[in-house]
Motif scaffolding. Sequence first.
Motif, mmCIF file in Angstrom:
data_model
loop_
_atom_site.group_PDB
_atom_site.id
_atom_site.type_symbol
_atom_site.label_atom_id
_atom_site.label_comp_id
_atom_site.label_asym_id
_atom_site.label_seq_id
_atom_site.Cartn_x
_atom_site.Cartn_y
_atom_site.Cartn_z
ATOM 1 N N ARG A 209 0.830 -1.211 0.000
ATOM 2 C CA ARG A 209 0.000 0.000 0.000
ATOM 3 C C ARG A 209 0.862 1.257 0.000
ATOM 4 O O ARG A 209 0.471 2.287 -0.566
ATOM 5 C CB ARG A 209 -0.918 0.005 1.225
ATOM 6 N N ASP A 210 2.024 1.163 0.651
ATOM 7 C CA ASP A 210 2.921 2.312 0.735
ATOM 8 C C ASP A 210 3.864 2.393 -0.462
ATOM 9 O O ASP A 210 4.259 3.486 -0.871
ATOM 10 C CB ASP A 210 3.763 2.232 2.020
ATOM 11 N N GLU A 211 4.229 1.233 -0.998
ATOM 12 C CA GLU A 211 5.294 1.198 -1.999
ATOM 13 C C GLU A 211 4.810 1.379 -3.432
ATOM 14 O O GLU A 211 5.511 1.976 -4.249
ATOM 15 C CB GLU A 211 6.053 -0.129 -1.884
ATOM 16 N N LEU A 212 3.644 0.851 -3.751
ATOM 17 C CA LEU A 212 3.198 0.876 -5.142
ATOM 18 C C LEU A 212 2.326 2.098 -5.427
ATOM 19 O O LEU A 212 1.457 2.447 -4.623
ATOM 20 C CB LEU A 212 2.401 -0.392 -5.461
ATOM 21 N N PRO A 213 2.532 2.726 -6.573
ATOM 22 C CA PRO A 213 1.694 3.871 -6.957
ATOM 23 C C PRO A 213 0.358 3.380 -7.517
ATOM 24 O O PRO A 213 0.205 3.160 -8.716
ATOM 25 C CB PRO A 213 2.532 4.567 -8.033
ATOM 26 N N LEU A 214 -0.606 3.194 -6.642
ATOM 27 C CA LEU A 214 -1.893 2.626 -7.024
ATOM 28 C C LEU A 214 -2.986 3.685 -7.016
ATOM 29 O O LEU A 214 -3.040 4.533 -6.119
ATOM 30 C CB LEU A 214 -2.287 1.508 -6.055
ATOM 31 N N ALA A 215 -3.860 3.599 -8.003
ATOM 32 C CA ALA A 215 -5.052 4.440 -7.999
ATOM 33 C C ALA A 215 -5.999 3.938 -6.906
ATOM 34 O O ALA A 215 -5.945 2.774 -6.513
ATOM 35 C CB ALA A 215 -5.733 4.382 -9.364
ATOM 36 N N PRO A 216 -6.879 4.798 -6.392
ATOM 37 C CA PRO A 216 -7.795 4.372 -5.316
ATOM 38 C C PRO A 216 -8.602 3.123 -5.660
ATOM 39 O O PRO A 216 -8.769 2.235 -4.818
ATOM 40 C CB PRO A 216 -8.697 5.597 -5.129
ATOM 41 N N ALA A 217 -9.097 3.024 -6.889
ATOM 42 C CA ALA A 217 -9.895 1.854 -7.275
ATOM 43 C C ALA A 217 -9.045 0.585 -7.280
ATOM 44 O O ALA A 217 -9.530 -0.499 -6.938
ATOM 45 C CB ALA A 217 -10.521 2.071 -8.647
ATOM 46 N N GLN A 218 -7.782 0.708 -7.658
ATOM 47 C CA GLN A 218 -6.886 -0.444 -7.654
ATOM 48 C C GLN A 218 -6.628 -0.915 -6.228
ATOM 49 O O GLN A 218 -6.655 -2.115 -5.933
ATOM 50 C CB GLN A 218 -5.571 -0.083 -8.346
ATOM 51 N N ARG A 219 -6.385 0.030 -5.341
ATOM 52 C CA ARG A 219 -6.137 -0.310 -3.938
ATOM 53 C C ARG A 219 -7.361 -0.995 -3.325
ATOM 54 O O ARG A 219 -7.234 -2.004 -2.634
ATOM 55 C CB ARG A 219 -5.793 0.955 -3.152
ATOM 56 N N ARG A 220 -8.549 -0.474 -3.602
ATOM 57 C CA ARG A 220 -9.770 -1.061 -3.043
ATOM 58 C C ARG A 220 -9.973 -2.486 -3.547
ATOM 59 O O ARG A 220 -10.321 -3.388 -2.778
ATOM 60 C CB ARG A 220 -10.988 -0.199 -3.399
ATOM 61 N N PHE A 221 -9.754 -2.686 -4.848
ATOM 62 C CA PHE A 221 -9.928 -4.030 -5.397
ATOM 63 C C PHE A 221 -8.973 -5.015 -4.726
ATOM 64 O O PHE A 221 -9.381 -6.106 -4.302
ATOM 65 C CB PHE A 221 -9.683 -4.045 -6.907
ATOM 66 N N LEU A 222 -7.705 -4.659 -4.625
ATOM 67 C CA LEU A 222 -6.713 -5.563 -4.049
ATOM 68 C C LEU A 222 -7.022 -5.863 -2.584
ATOM 69 O O LEU A 222 -6.919 -7.014 -2.139
ATOM 70 C CB LEU A 222 -5.313 -4.960 -4.186
ATOM 71 N N GLU A 223 -7.405 -4.857 -1.828
ATOM 72 C CA GLU A 223 -7.729 -5.074 -0.415
ATOM 73 C C GLU A 223 -8.921 -6.010 -0.257
ATOM 74 O O GLU A 223 -8.904 -6.919 0.575
ATOM 75 C CB GLU A 223 -7.998 -3.729 0.267
#
Length: 255
Positions: A209-223
């Motif tokens: 979560r800290d290291e990768l430059p993720l868009a909000p939708a990408q972060r939500r999907f992965l979580e």
Amino acid sequence: MPRAAEFLVALPYRRFCGRSVQGYRLGRLAGIGGSGAVFDAVGPGGVPAALKLLRPLRPSYDLAAVWREVAPLSRVDHPALPAWRGIVRAGRAYFIVLERMPGDSLATWLFERRHVFGPVEVAGIGSQLADALVALHEAGAAHGDLRPANILYDGERVSLIDFGLSRQEEDGAEVFAAACAADIAGFADLVLYLRYSSFDSSRRGGSWRDELPLAPAQRRFLEEALAGADMLGSALSAREARTRFLDAFSSRCFT
């Protein structure tokens, strides 16, 4: 694994290389996994095939292991899944005959070739794999061991292989639900592996979560996809996971 150890592990299987088994000529030993060894082969009419030998050193033929391997493939016809063509025998050794799928494992692409997967490749690989999971799960089967070593890639096409740990609806609702949730979590793990292939080590700072430059939708999907393996009641279905992945990881959504 050291080369000497690899040689010793492969030794019991290499005696089959070059042999003919009921019309199939076995070639190189393509790989060894937890449930057996796979050989490149040529079948009747020169058709390429893959023959999987299930643990030849077992004292008896494990019918349950064979059925676990072929049951999902007998349920689903999908371009990302190898077709099951039957079973052949050489003495006490039984081989599952499968369609030979193109490419090398994503583990090879990631850890040996150090290939950097860009946004278009991540989206393409993920969409093909998600589509295969929808077909599997909705047919009442789960892969059970989704990881880079069990996914082939030839630069365009993705194939899911090695169903030795698969589960079916007939195994019981809880077992099947857990296997499906594990598939979705494994899919999310794979997406993280692909994203980390272009990781800038100067950004190292803790979790993904800290290291990768993720868009909000990408972060939500992965979580959500990763959490489902621990909280089955909140697990995404394969169809939901496919929709959310496509929405979040189309190449235009990368940051």
